[in-house]
Design an enzyme around this catalytic site. Structure first.
Site: not given
Length: 107
Positions: A32, A35
């Site tokens: 991600c 993230c």
């Protein structure tokens, strides 16, 4: 220096609910992009808040029970706990100043 902790489904209760201080829980995954942007910010915040706040990350690929329990549909999802109770939720990456404001709600 405070650190960012890594929780699992098995350690969630001890790491988050029974922490004794407010906890910022970050649901993330290595693939991600947003993230990965939040990660260094969380490390900075852990250093700045020290023992006042515990910052915990949980990899959703390795731990699926806890994200399901909180209805996590996209990542990063940040949950703020105080006294073992969920007090705020933030979905998506934020710049450091907004993330700090989010954490300050629990102090």
């Amino acid at each position: 220096m405070a650190e960012v902790f890594h929780a699992t489904d098995a350690s969630f209760e001890a790491d988050v609910l029974n922490a004794g201080v407010p906890v910022l829980l970050d649901f993330w995954a290595p693939w991600c992009g947003p993230c990965r942007m939040v990660g260094p910010i969380l490390e900075d915040l852990a250093a700045e808040y020290g023992d006042k706040v515990k910052i915990v990350k949980m990899n959703i690929d390795e731990n699926q029970g806890t994200p399901a329990q909180f209805g996590v549909r996209s990542i990063p999802t940040l949950l703020l706990f105080k006294d073992g109770k969920l007090v705020a939720t933030q979905v998506g990456a934020l710049p450091k100043n907004q993330l700090a404001s989010f954490v300050n709600q629990a102090l």
